[in-house]
Design an enzyme around this catalytic site. Structure first.
Site, PDB file in Angstrom:
ATOM      1  N   HIS A   1     -10.627  17.315  34.455  1.00 33.77           N
ATOM      2  CA  HIS A   1      -9.562  16.760  33.615  1.00 33.77           C
ATOM      3  C   HIS A   1      -9.745  15.263  33.421  1.00 33.77           C
ATOM      4  O   HIS A   1      -8.794  14.556  33.066  1.00 33.77           O
ATOM      5  CB  HIS A   1      -8.190  17.046  34.223  1.00 33.77           C
ATOM      6  CG  HIS A   1      -7.811  18.498  34.203  1.00 33.77           C
ATOM      7  ND1 HIS A   1      -6.596  18.961  34.646  1.00 33.77           N
ATOM      8  CD2 HIS A   1      -8.495  19.606  33.800  1.00 33.77           C
ATOM      9  CE1 HIS A   1      -6.544  20.277  34.534  1.00 33.77           C
ATOM     10  NE2 HIS A   1      -7.688  20.684  34.015  1.00 33.77           N
TER      11      HIS A   1
ATOM     12  N   ASP B   1      -9.429  19.749  38.191  1.00 39.80           N
ATOM     13  CA  ASP B   1      -8.367  18.799  37.856  1.00 39.80           C
ATOM     14  C   ASP B   1      -9.018  17.435  37.638  1.00 39.80           C
ATOM     15  O   ASP B   1     -10.178  17.375  37.237  1.00 39.80           O
ATOM     16  CB  ASP B   1      -7.296  18.771  38.956  1.00 39.80           C
ATOM     17  CG  ASP B   1      -5.911  18.485  38.399  1.00 39.80           C
ATOM     18  OD1 ASP B   1      -5.732  17.401  37.809  1.00 39.80           O
ATOM     19  OD2 ASP B   1      -5.003  19.327  38.544  1.00 39.80           O
TER      20      ASP B   1
END
Length: 479
Positions: free
Chosen positions: A307, A284
Site C-alpha cells: 500500500h 499493507d
C-alpha cells in the site's frame, strides 16, 4: 709391506669412529653458533595476552567473529558470545526454546558488548517474550538461523499476549542483526473470519481479532536493525514506539499481497530514524509513519506489492498528531495500491510539515500521489470542523506509470483546514496501460508548480487561503 689381517680390521674401525665423532662435533658446533648469534623464536601462544583485536567480519558475513573476546581479554565483563545452544536450546523447530533465549539474554545483558547468538542451520521456536533492559551497552541479538513463533492462534499459549511476539524494551545501544530469517507463521492469523473478506462468502465477521505484531521496540534508543529477512507476520512486521536514534538497513521484509494489516515498518512517537537499502513487499503499507515522529530519512527502499509509503493515519478520535521533517528519496514503488500517501481523519488537530518526496520511480501504482484528509474505515464518517494541518510538502522528480482506474494525483484537503505550500517539480506520470488520465483532483489545496506536470495539475491553487487557522490549535511547536 704386507699387513696382517687383524691389524687391518682395527685400522678401518678406528677410521670410522673418528669420522662419526667429527660429524657430531660439527653438528654441535653449528647449533651453538646459531644460539650465540640469534635468540631462539618465542614460543607460539594460542591466545596472546596483548594480541590485536580480530577485525570485524564483512556486513554480509554469516560467521561469528573467531575471537570470542574481541575486547580486552583481561576484562571478564566485556565481549562474550552466548550461543543459545549452550543454554539448552534444541533448534528443531518444534521444541519450545523460549527459556534458553531468555537465559542467554539475561546473561548477555549483564556484560558490555555481549552477543546473543541463534546459530545458522537451526530453527528455534519461541513464545511471546519481552527482552527487558536496561542492559550494558553494545548488546547484539544475532540471528543466523531461523526464529519463529507458535503456528497460529490454536498453538498460541493462552497466557501470552496476542498483541505482540518479540518485544525489546528500555534498551540503549542495542543491535538486532544477522544473516538469518525471522518467520512469523502468519497464514492462520490472516485466515481468521474477522479479517477483511475472510468470513463466509467473502464477508468480514465479528469476533476476537487481535493478532501479534512480530517485532516491537519500545522506549529504547540508539538501535540498529540490519541484514535480516523478516517475513509472514501475523500483523505489523516491525514497530518502533517511543524510540530515538534508529538505524534500519539491508532488510528484506515480505508477506503476500493480500495479507491484512502486515505493515512492513511502522514508527510512532519516534525521532531520528534512518531506513536504508531495504526491500519490502507486503499486504499493507511498506512504511507507515504515525503521530509523534520527526527527523525520518528513508532512502534506497524498494516497495511493493504493498500500500505504498504512508504518513498516517493521523488524528483518529479527535487526537492531536505532530509529524515533521520526513524525507523519502531514491525509492521505487511498484504494483501497489498507493504510492506516496498522507492520510488523516476528520476532527484531529496538529500538523504534518516539512515533507520531501524526491527521486521516486513509480511502476503501475493505483494512487501515485495522495493527500487524503477524509480517511475513514467506515461508511458513516462525518465531516468535522477541525483537521490535521498539512503544510510544506514537496514532490520532486516523481516519474513512472499509474493504473488508470484512478487519477494519479489526488489532493483531498479539509473544508476548513486547507493544505498549503505544496510544491510540484518534475512530476511525470503516464498510464501503465490505456489512455492518459488528464484530471487530477484537488480540493482546498494550495501550492506551486515549479515545472509543468504530467498530467497537468491546474486545480492546485496559488498563494495562501484567505482565512488561516488558529496557530495554537494546529501548530506543534515544542512537541
Amino acid at each position: 709391506m704386507e699387513m696382517a689381517p687383524g691389524f687391518l680390521v682395527i685400522l678401518i674401525t678406528m677410521s670410522l669412529l673418528f669420522s662419526l665423532n667429527t660429524s657430531n662435533v660439527e653438528g654441535r658446533y653449528h647449533y651453538h653458533k646459531k644460539q650465540n648469534n640469534k635468540a631462539p623464536p618465542p614460543p607460539v601462544r594460542s591466545s596472546p595476552v596483548h594480541s590485536p583485536p580480530v577485525p570485524s567480519p564483512p556486513a554480509n558475513s554469516p560467521s561469528v567473529p573467531s575471537d570470542p573476546y574481541p575486547n580486552d581479554p583481561d576484562d571478564p565483563t566485556t565481549g562474550y558470545t552466548f550461543n543459545v545452544m549452550s543454554f539448552g536450546a534444541v533448534g528443531d523447530g518444534s521444541t519450545d526454546d523460549t527459556a534458553a533465549f531468555r537465559d542467554a539474554w539475561k546473561t548477555a545483558c549483564a556484560v558490555e558488548a555481549g552477543v546473543v547468538l541463534a546459530p545458522a542451520k537451526y530453527c528455534f521456536k519461541i513464545t511471546s517474550t519481552i527482552f527487558n533492559g536496561p542492559c550494558k551497552p553494545g548488546l547484539v541479538f544475532q540471528v543466523d538461523g531461523i526464529l519463529m513463533p507458535p503456528d497460529g492462534p490454536e498453538e498460541w499459549p493462552k497466557a501470552d499476549s496476542t498483541q505482540q511476539w518479540l518485544v525489546f524494551y528500555r534498551l540503549d545501544n542495542m543491535s538486532l542483526t544477522g544473516s538469518g530469517t525471522i518467520e512469523g507463521n502468519g497464514q492462520k492469523w490472516w485466515d481468521l473470519p474477522c479479517k477483511p473478506h475472510r468470513g463466509p462468502n467473502g464477508s468480514t465477521s465479528k469476533g476476537p481479532c487481535a493478532s501479534p505484531a512480530m517485532i516491537r521496540f519500545f522506549m529504547s534508543q540508539n538501535l540498529v536493525v540490519r541484514g535480516l529477512r523478516i517475513q509472514n507476520s501475523p500483523m505489523f512486521h516491525m514497530k518502533f514506539d517511543g524510540c530515538e536514534g534508529v538505524l534500519i538497513e539491508k532488510l528484506t521484509i515480505s508477506s503476500p499481497k493480500l495479507s491484512p494489516n502486515t505493515d512492513g515498518i511502522h514508527i510512532e512517537n519516534t525521532r531520528g530514524v534512518g531506513i536504508y537499502n531495504s526491500m519490502i513487499a507486503n499486504g499493507d503499507d511498506c512504511i507507515s509513519i504515525g503521530p509523534g515522529c520527526s527527523d525520518v530519512d528513508i532512502e534506497g527502499v524498494t516497495c511493493g506489492p504493498s500500500h505504498g509509503i504512508s504518513i498516517g493515519s493521523l488524528g483518529v478520535h479527535n487526537s492531536r498528531a505532530c509529524v515533521s521533517n520526513i524525507s523519502v528519496r531514491n525509492a521505487v514503488i511498484r504494483e501497489s495500491d498507493n504510492g506516496l500517501r498522507i492520510k488523516t481523519w476528520q476532527g484531529g488537530t496538529g500538523s504534518v510539515t516539512g515533507i520531501l518526496f524526491e527521486n521516486i520511480q513509480i511502476e503501475n501504482v493505483l494512487n501515485c500521489i495522495l493527500i487524503d484528509q477524509y480517511y475513514c474505515l467506515q461508511k458513516a464518517c462525518l465531516n468535522q470542523t477541525s483537521a490535521v494541518y498539512v503544510n510544506d510538502v514537496t514532490y520532486r522528480n516523481i516519474k513512472g506509470t499509474y493504473d488508470v482506474r484512478n487519477t494519479p494525483i489526488h489532493f483531498a484537503c479539509s473544508d476548513t483546514v486547507a493544505c498549503t505550500n505544496i510544491t510540484m517539480s518534475d512530476v511525470e506520470l503516464l498510464p501503465h496501460e490505456g489512455e492518459l488520465v488528464e484530471d487530477p483532483f484537488c480540493w482546498n489545496a494550495y501550492g506551486t508548480q515549479e515545472t509543468l506536470t504530467i498530467p497537468p495539475i491546474n486545480c492546485l491553487r496559488d498563494g495562501e487561503p484567505q482565512s488561516m487557522m488558529e496557530p495554537s490549535k494546529y501548530g506543534c511547536y515544542g512537541s
